[in-house]
Design a protein around this motif. Structure first.
Motif, short mmCIF file in Angstrom:
data_model
loop_
_atom_site.label_atom_id
_atom_site.label_comp_id
_atom_site.label_asym_id
_atom_site.label_seq_id
_atom_site.Cartn_x
_atom_site.Cartn_y
_atom_site.Cartn_z
N ASN A 1 48.96 48.05 40.29
CA ASN A 1 48.75 47.37 39.22
C ASN A 1 47.68 46.44 39.12
O ASN A 1 46.72 46.18 38.21
CB ASN A 1 49.89 46.58 38.66
N LEU A 2 47.74 45.34 40.36
CA LEU A 2 46.29 44.74 40.36
C LEU A 2 45.06 45.22 40.39
O LEU A 2 44.12 44.84 39.82
CB LEU A 2 46.74 43.86 41.71
N LYS A 3 45.08 46.44 41.31
CA LYS A 3 44.00 47.34 41.31
C LYS A 3 43.33 47.62 39.99
O LYS A 3 42.28 47.78 39.63
CB LYS A 3 44.06 48.28 42.41
N ALA A 4 44.29 47.91 39.13
CA ALA A 4 44.04 48.68 37.82
C ALA A 4 43.56 47.58 36.85
O ALA A 4 42.57 47.85 36.28
CB ALA A 4 45.32 49.31 37.36
N ALA A 5 44.31 46.46 37.17
CA ALA A 5 43.85 45.08 36.29
C ALA A 5 42.54 44.88 36.70
O ALA A 5 41.74 44.61 35.76
CB ALA A 5 44.80 44.19 36.38
N ALA A 6 42.15 44.76 37.94
CA ALA A 6 40.76 44.61 38.32
C ALA A 6 39.69 45.32 37.74
O ALA A 6 38.60 45.01 37.29
CB ALA A 6 40.74 44.36 39.79
N GLU A 7 40.22 46.82 37.85
CA GLU A 7 39.14 47.75 37.53
C GLU A 7 38.89 47.46 35.96
O GLU A 7 37.79 47.65 35.54
CB GLU A 7 39.61 49.16 37.74
N LEU B 1 31.75 44.42 32.58
CA LEU B 1 30.45 45.14 32.63
C LEU B 1 29.89 45.60 31.02
O LEU B 1 28.81 45.42 30.68
CB LEU B 1 30.60 46.66 33.47
N ILE B 2 30.89 45.93 30.17
CA ILE B 2 30.63 46.26 28.59
C ILE B 2 30.13 45.09 28.27
O ILE B 2 29.31 44.86 27.33
CB ILE B 2 31.82 46.78 28.21
N THR B 3 30.66 43.62 28.29
CA THR B 3 30.08 42.65 27.70
C THR B 3 28.66 42.28 28.17
O THR B 3 28.14 41.82 27.22
CB THR B 3 31.33 41.46 28.25
N LYS B 4 28.56 42.34 29.45
CA LYS B 4 27.22 42.08 29.96
C LYS B 4 26.25 43.05 29.37
O LYS B 4 25.23 42.82 29.01
CB LYS B 4 27.13 41.98 31.52
#
Length: 313
Positions: free
Chosen positions: A186-192, A199-202
């Motif tokens: 879950n933490l990995k999915a949240a980080a991704e 990335l989209i925001t930048k």
């Protein structure tokens, strides 16, 4: 008198024992001297007194039993099951009722055989699977048990209606490790997801900044072009005015350098009015003014001798 009363009492007892009441959802099995004879349906039935006996009453309603047992996976993990078994008599046919009535000594032996058969089928299935796969194979386990037991239960006169695996657990160590794996995933999915959002925001911000720079550059280019055009028009009008003034002064036999002197004084006046606090030092001596006027006259002559472009023709 007494024998008559005894005979009457016996006849009355035999008469009452000739009628049998069978409850709804139940089938009564009749035997004659211990041998199967027939079945009685729900309601009021007649039987031969002292000859036909009610051997058993069989419920044709659905019945359930709860199971708790343990199985071992192929990778030696203990799996604990809590299940609910729902079964019933296959149908009300005479042959089916005979199987139900006489296959087992009593209900206790039937239940023992049924429970052990279900547990054995599940254990055999789980023994070929890995611990990590058991939880996602809940439906497959149920289908396997039904496939294995349907033929056996039908030979007993029963039908497996449903098998519900209410709870599947493991040893505490395995449960804790599974929870840690789920949490880390879950933490990995949240980080991704957070990385993708960043990335989209930048990317959007860079696109917006790039568009703003393009718009600003285009506006600056157009403004510079307009300023250049304005300066060119201003110079053209100044040149035209100076030409007309010089021509008129020449016709009047006057020195055209007066025009340059006037421009010099107008420039000094403009500097003083629009300097916004800035200090401009000008050499006001006669030699400096004469030198400046000569340069301005040279520029004036140069602009008059410059060939005209296509647009000025």
């Amino acid at each position: 008198m007494i024998p008559s009363l005894i005979i009457g009492f016996i006849i009355l007892v035999l008469l009452f024992s000739s009628f049998v009441s069978v409850q709804q959802g139940t089938i009564a099995v009749v035997t004659v001297f211990g041998k199967y004879s027939r079945i009685l349906s729900p309601g009021l039935n007649f039987k031969l007194p002292l000859i036909e006996m009610i051997s058993s009453r069989i419920s044709i309603q659905n019945r359930s039993v709860e199971l708790e047992f343990q199985a071992v996976t192929v990778d030696q993990a203990n799996v604990y099951f809590k299940a609910m078994l729902l079964y019933s008599v296959l149908n009300q046919d005479e042959e089916t009722i005979k199987n139900v009535a006489f296959k087992f000594v009593d209900e206790r032996n039937l239940m023992q055989a049924l429970v052990r058969t279900v547990e054995g089928s599940i254990r055999a299935f789980v023994a070929t699977k890995r611990q990590a796969d058991v939880l996602i194979l809940r439906r497959d386990i149920v289908d396997h048990v039904k496939e294995q037991l349907d033929q056996i239960l039908e030979s007993w006169g029963y039908h497996l209606q449903d098998l519900q695996l209410n709870d599947i657990t493991f040893d505490d160590v395995i449960m804790k490790s599974m929870s840690q794996v789920v949490a880390s995933n879950n933490l990995k999915a949240a980080a991704e997801n957070e990385g993708q959002a960043l990335l989209i925001t930048k990317t959007k911000a860079a696109e917006a900044e790039g568009n703003a720079i393009k718009i600003s550059a285009e506006a600056e280019r157009q403004a510079a072009q307009l300023r250049g055009q304005g300066i060119a028009l201003f110079r053209e009008e100044v040149a035209k005015g100076m030409t007309v003034a010089a021509k008129e002064m020449k016709e009047a036999d006057m020195d055209t350098s007066v025009i340059l002197f006037t421009m010099w004084t107008e420039a000094i006046k403009h500097f003083s009015e629009n300097s916004k606090g800035n200090v401009i030092f000008l050499d006001g001596s006669a030699d400096s003014m004469q030198h400046t006027m000569k340069e301005m006259m040279s520029l004036n002559i140069l602009s008059q001798n410059q060939p005209k472009g296509k647009d000025d023709r």
